[in-house]
Design a protein around this motif. Structure first.
Motif, PDB file in Angstrom:
ATOM      1  N   PRO A  29       0.834  -1.201   0.000  1.00 29.90           N
ATOM      2  CA  PRO A  29       0.000   0.000   0.000  1.00 29.90           C
ATOM      3  C   PRO A  29       0.871   1.255   0.000  1.00 29.90           C
ATOM      4  CG  PRO A  29      -0.807  -1.563   1.622  1.00 29.90           C
ATOM      5  CD  PRO A  29       0.492  -2.085   1.111  1.00 29.90           C
ATOM      6  N   GLY A  30       0.413   2.285  -0.760  1.00 28.10           N
ATOM      7  CA  GLY A  30       1.145   3.544  -0.838  1.00 28.10           C
ATOM      8  C   GLY A  30       0.785   4.305  -2.104  1.00 28.10           C
ATOM      9  N   ASN A  31       1.493   5.388  -2.340  1.00 25.20           N
ATOM     10  CA  ASN A  31       1.269   6.215  -3.531  1.00 25.20           C
ATOM     11  C   ASN A  31       2.334   5.864  -4.587  1.00 25.20           C
ATOM     12  OD1 ASN A  31      -0.913   7.651  -2.408  1.00 25.20           O
ATOM     13  ND2 ASN A  31       0.507   8.974  -1.306  1.00 25.20           N
ATOM     14  N   TYR A  32       1.864   5.725  -5.820  1.00 21.87           N
ATOM     15  CA  TYR A  32       2.742   5.325  -6.914  1.00 21.87           C
ATOM     16  C   TYR A  32       2.480   6.194  -8.142  1.00 21.87           C
ATOM     17  CZ  TYR A  32       3.681   1.100  -4.217  1.00 21.87           C
ATOM     18  OH  TYR A  32       4.053   0.225  -3.230  1.00 21.87           O
ATOM     19  N   LEU A  33       3.428   6.155  -9.080  1.00 17.56           N
ATOM     20  CA  LEU A  33       3.256   6.796 -10.380  1.00 17.56           C
ATOM     21  C   LEU A  33       3.180   5.682 -11.417  1.00 17.56           C
ATOM     22  CD1 LEU A  33       3.224   9.380 -12.141  1.00 17.56           C
ATOM     23  CD2 LEU A  33       5.707   9.175 -12.315  1.00 17.56           C
ATOM     24  N   LEU A  34       2.040   5.635 -12.124  1.00 17.78           N
ATOM     25  CA  LEU A  34       1.832   4.634 -13.166  1.00 17.78           C
ATOM     26  C   LEU A  34       2.269   5.243 -14.497  1.00 17.78           C
ATOM     27  CD1 LEU A  34       0.550   1.928 -14.176  1.00 17.78           C
ATOM     28  CD2 LEU A  34      -1.547   3.239 -14.530  1.00 17.78           C
ATOM     29  N   GLU A  35       3.099   4.517 -15.223  1.00 26.44           N
ATOM     30  CA  GLU A  35       3.537   4.956 -16.553  1.00 26.44           C
ATOM     31  C   GLU A  35       3.161   3.875 -17.551  1.00 26.44           C
ATOM     32  OE1 GLU A  35       7.538   6.397 -18.974  1.00 26.44           O
ATOM     33  OE2 GLU A  35       7.738   5.680 -16.932  1.00 26.44           O
ATOM     34  N   VAL A  36       2.483   4.297 -18.632  1.00 24.73           N
ATOM     35  CA  VAL A  36       2.071   3.368 -19.689  1.00 24.73           C
ATOM     36  C   VAL A  36       2.781   3.780 -20.980  1.00 24.73           C
ATOM     37  CG1 VAL A  36       0.115   2.432 -20.978  1.00 24.73           C
ATOM     38  CG2 VAL A  36      -0.174   3.069 -18.576  1.00 24.73           C
ATOM     39  N   ASN A  37       3.437   2.822 -21.638  1.00 28.81           N
ATOM     40  CA  ASN A  37       4.190   3.076 -22.874  1.00 28.81           C
ATOM     41  C   ASN A  37       3.762   2.085 -23.953  1.00 28.81           C
ATOM     42  OD1 ASN A  37       6.074   5.086 -21.897  1.00 28.81           O
ATOM     43  ND2 ASN A  37       7.003   3.434 -20.699  1.00 28.81           N
ATOM     44  N   ALA A  38       3.778   2.541 -25.169  1.00 27.77           N
ATOM     45  CA  ALA A  38       3.580   1.670 -26.333  1.00 27.77           C
ATOM     46  C   ALA A  38       4.368   2.274 -27.486  1.00 27.77           C
ATOM     47  CB  ALA A  38       2.102   1.557 -26.696  1.00 27.77           C
ATOM     48  N   MET A  39       4.957   1.414 -28.287  1.00 30.64           N
ATOM     49  CA  MET A  39       5.770   1.891 -29.399  1.00 30.64           C
ATOM     50  C   MET A  39       4.909   2.688 -30.381  1.00 30.64           C
ATOM     51  SD  MET A  39       8.262  -0.227 -31.971  1.00 30.64           S
ATOM     52  CE  MET A  39       9.150  -0.932 -30.626  1.00 30.64           C
ATOM     53  N   GLY A  40       5.379   3.867 -30.740  1.00 30.99           N
ATOM     54  CA  GLY A  40       4.653   4.716 -31.676  1.00 30.99           C
ATOM     55  C   GLY A  40       3.665   5.652 -30.997  1.00 30.99           C
ATOM     56  N   TYR A  41       3.590   5.585 -29.662  1.00 31.29           N
ATOM     57  CA  TYR A  41       2.654   6.421 -28.901  1.00 31.29           C
ATOM     58  C   TYR A  41       3.424   7.156 -27.806  1.00 31.29           C
ATOM     59  CZ  TYR A  41      -1.034   3.731 -31.132  1.00 31.29           C
ATOM     60  OH  TYR A  41      -1.859   3.166 -32.066  1.00 31.29           O
ATOM     61  N   GLY A  42       2.860   8.266 -27.359  1.00 31.18           N
ATOM     62  CA  GLY A  42       3.452   9.013 -26.262  1.00 31.18           C
ATOM     63  C   GLY A  42       3.215   8.302 -24.936  1.00 31.18           C
ATOM     64  N   SER A  43       4.031   8.593 -23.935  1.00 30.64           N
ATOM     65  CA  SER A  43       3.880   7.980 -22.606  1.00 30.64           C
ATOM     66  C   SER A  43       2.693   8.612 -21.871  1.00 30.64           C
ATOM     67  CB  SER A  43       5.143   8.190 -21.775  1.00 30.64           C
ATOM     68  OG  SER A  43       6.215   7.501 -22.353  1.00 30.64           O
ATOM     69  N   TYR A  44       2.061   7.806 -21.000  1.00 27.72           N
ATOM     70  CA  TYR A  44       0.945   8.258 -20.173  1.00 27.72           C
ATOM     71  C   TYR A  44       1.388   8.098 -18.722  1.00 27.72           C
ATOM     72  CZ  TYR A  44      -3.553   8.169 -17.785  1.00 27.72           C
ATOM     73  OH  TYR A  44      -4.610   8.418 -16.932  1.00 27.72           O
ATOM     74  N   HIS A  45       1.172   9.141 -17.903  1.00 28.94           N
ATOM     75  CA  HIS A  45       1.533   9.108 -16.485  1.00 28.94           C
ATOM     76  C   HIS A  45       0.294   9.410 -15.648  1.00 28.94           C
ATOM     77  CE1 HIS A  45       5.394   9.972 -18.498  1.00 28.94           C
ATOM     78  NE2 HIS A  45       5.900   9.215 -17.529  1.00 28.94           N
ATOM     79  N   GLN A  46       0.148   8.673 -14.516  1.00 26.83           N
ATOM     80  CA  GLN A  46      -0.977   8.910 -13.604  1.00 26.83           C
ATOM     81  C   GLN A  46      -0.527   8.533 -12.191  1.00 26.83           C
ATOM     82  OE1 GLN A  46      -4.570   6.774 -14.600  1.00 26.83           O
ATOM     83  NE2 GLN A  46      -5.488   7.163 -12.612  1.00 26.83           N
ATOM     84  N   LYS A  47      -0.846   9.419 -11.219  1.00 24.89           N
ATOM     85  CA  LYS A  47      -0.566   9.102  -9.825  1.00 24.89           C
ATOM     86  C   LYS A  47      -1.701   8.224  -9.318  1.00 24.89           C
ATOM     87  CE  LYS A  47       2.015  13.284  -8.815  1.00 24.89           C
ATOM     88  NZ  LYS A  47       2.108  14.504  -8.022  1.00 24.89           N
ATOM     89  N   ILE A  48      -1.342   7.151  -8.626  1.00 22.25           N
ATOM     90  CA  ILE A  48      -2.373   6.251  -8.074  1.00 22.25           C
ATOM     91  C   ILE A  48      -2.036   5.942  -6.617  1.00 22.25           C
ATOM     92  CG2 ILE A  48      -2.997   5.180 -10.279  1.00 22.25           C
ATOM     93  CD1 ILE A  48      -1.268   2.783  -9.507  1.00 22.25           C
ATOM     94  N   ALA A  49      -3.095   5.671  -5.861  1.00 18.78           N
ATOM     95  CA  ALA A  49      -2.943   5.274  -4.461  1.00 18.78           C
ATOM     96  C   ALA A  49      -3.395   3.827  -4.345  1.00 18.78           C
ATOM     97  CB  ALA A  49      -3.770   6.169  -3.557  1.00 18.78           C
ATOM     98  N   VAL A  50      -2.565   2.991  -3.771  1.00 20.37           N
ATOM     99  CA  VAL A  50      -2.865   1.570  -3.637  1.00 20.37           C
ATOM    100  C   VAL A  50      -3.138   1.293  -2.157  1.00 20.37           C
ATOM    101  CG1 VAL A  50      -1.943  -0.768  -3.916  1.00 20.37           C
ATOM    102  CG2 VAL A  50      -1.384   1.001  -5.598  1.00 20.37           C
ATOM    103  N   ASP A  51      -4.280   0.603  -1.912  1.00 21.67           N
ATOM    104  CA  ASP A  51      -4.574   0.186  -0.548  1.00 21.67           C
ATOM    105  C   ASP A  51      -4.596  -1.336  -0.515  1.00 21.67           C
ATOM    106  OD1 ASP A  51      -6.944  -0.420  -1.790  1.00 21.67           O
ATOM    107  OD2 ASP A  51      -8.066   1.233  -0.899  1.00 21.67           O
ATOM    108  N   ASN A  52      -5.291  -1.921   0.431  1.00 26.54           N
ATOM    109  CA  ASN A  52      -5.286  -3.369   0.586  1.00 26.54           C
ATOM    110  C   ASN A  52      -6.238  -4.089  -0.354  1.00 26.54           C
ATOM    111  OD1 ASN A  52      -3.334  -3.352   2.568  1.00 26.54           O
ATOM    112  ND2 ASN A  52      -4.814  -3.032   4.215  1.00 26.54           N
ATOM    113  N   GLN A  53      -6.893  -3.417  -1.266  1.00 28.15           N
ATOM    114  CA  GLN A  53      -7.821  -4.076  -2.189  1.00 28.15           C
ATOM    115  C   GLN A  53      -7.052  -4.959  -3.167  1.00 28.15           C
ATOM    116  OE1 GLN A  53     -10.142  -1.169  -4.223  1.00 28.15           O
ATOM    117  NE2 GLN A  53     -11.291  -0.558  -2.404  1.00 28.15           N
ATOM    118  N   GLN A  54      -7.701  -5.992  -3.612  1.00 32.05           N
ATOM    119  CA  GLN A  54      -7.102  -6.915  -4.575  1.00 32.05           C
ATOM    120  C   GLN A  54      -7.036  -6.319  -5.973  1.00 32.05           C
ATOM    121  OE1 GLN A  54      -5.817  -9.900  -4.139  1.00 32.05           O
ATOM    122  NE2 GLN A  54      -6.296 -10.226  -2.002  1.00 32.05           N
ATOM    123  N   THR A  55      -8.088  -5.575  -6.355  1.00 28.10           N
ATOM    124  CA  THR A  55      -8.193  -5.058  -7.719  1.00 28.10           C
ATOM    125  C   THR A  55      -8.354  -3.552  -7.676  1.00 28.10           C
ATOM    126  OG1 THR A  55      -9.274  -7.099  -8.407  1.00 28.10           O
ATOM    127  CG2 THR A  55      -9.505  -5.215  -9.866  1.00 28.10           C
TER     128      THR A  55
END
Length: 192
Positions: A19-45
């Motif tokens: 659990p904590g705060n994270y930065l999610l980065e999504v990359n794909a070839m030929g596309y720009g990067s996507y960044h999003q701050k997310i908070a993770v707790d004890n949930q499974q999904t």
């Protein structure tokens, strides 16, 4: 730091995330990067909003593919000297280029091959006269020459008088170019 590859529907899994705060980065070839701050707790999904990547396109002005021929190519029956795009063509005439060619000697306005006289010189399929050869070859600029083939042991298709060898000279083909004939009259070049 963890990474994952998405499935066909875009789902992905990360294992053992504390659990904590994270930065999610999504990359794909030929596309720009996507960044999003997310908070993770004890949930499974964790359901994220729909992520859309923007196309990262770059416009190319031009693509140039270039290749250079070797200056000298040795074949079993001849030596090919590729004059086109070589330093030899710049500022030299054909007579001067022949003086620099392998297996040729140019002295007193005569061309000899491996010490032998009786050399047949052919320019774009036409035999050049032996008289005033130096003035004819000196009148042709080197940047008009494509290649020179030096045949030290000519086959029977050439003149029997060419016992010293054959020099075949090929010029660059340009449509509708004006040339000056050796007798001084102008004529129109045509493709053979």
């Amino acid at each position: 730091m963890q990474g994952a590859i998405t499935g066909l529907t875009g789902d992905f899994q990360l294992q053992k995330i504390k659990p904590g705060n994270y930065l999610l980065e999504v990359n794909a070839m030929g596309y720009g990067s996507y960044h999003q701050k997310i908070a993770v707790d004890n949930q499974q999904t964790l359901n994220l909003s729909k992520i859309i990547l923007k196309v990262n396109s770059k416009d190319l002005r031009e693509v140039v593919i270039s290749a250079k021929k070797k200056l000298i190519v040795q074949k079993p029956d001849r030596i090919i000297m590729n004059v086109d795009q070589s330093i030899l063509a710049a500022g030299n005439d054909l007579f001067s280029i022949l003086a620099m060619a392998p297996s040729l000697q140019v002295t007193n306005g005569q061309v000899r091959m491996l010490g032998k006289s009786n050399v047949l010189i052919i320019l774009d399929g036409k035999r050049l006269p032996g008289t005033s050869l130096e003035s004819i070859l000196s009148a042709i600029p080197g940047d008009l020459i494509d290649r020179i083939e030096i045949i030290t042991n000519p086959s029977s298709k050439y003149d029997a008088n060419a016992s010293g060898g054959v020099i075949e000279i090929y010029t660059k083909k340009k449509q509708n170019s004006r040339m000056v004939c050796f007798c001084g009259r102008k004529w129109q070049c045509r493709e053979a």
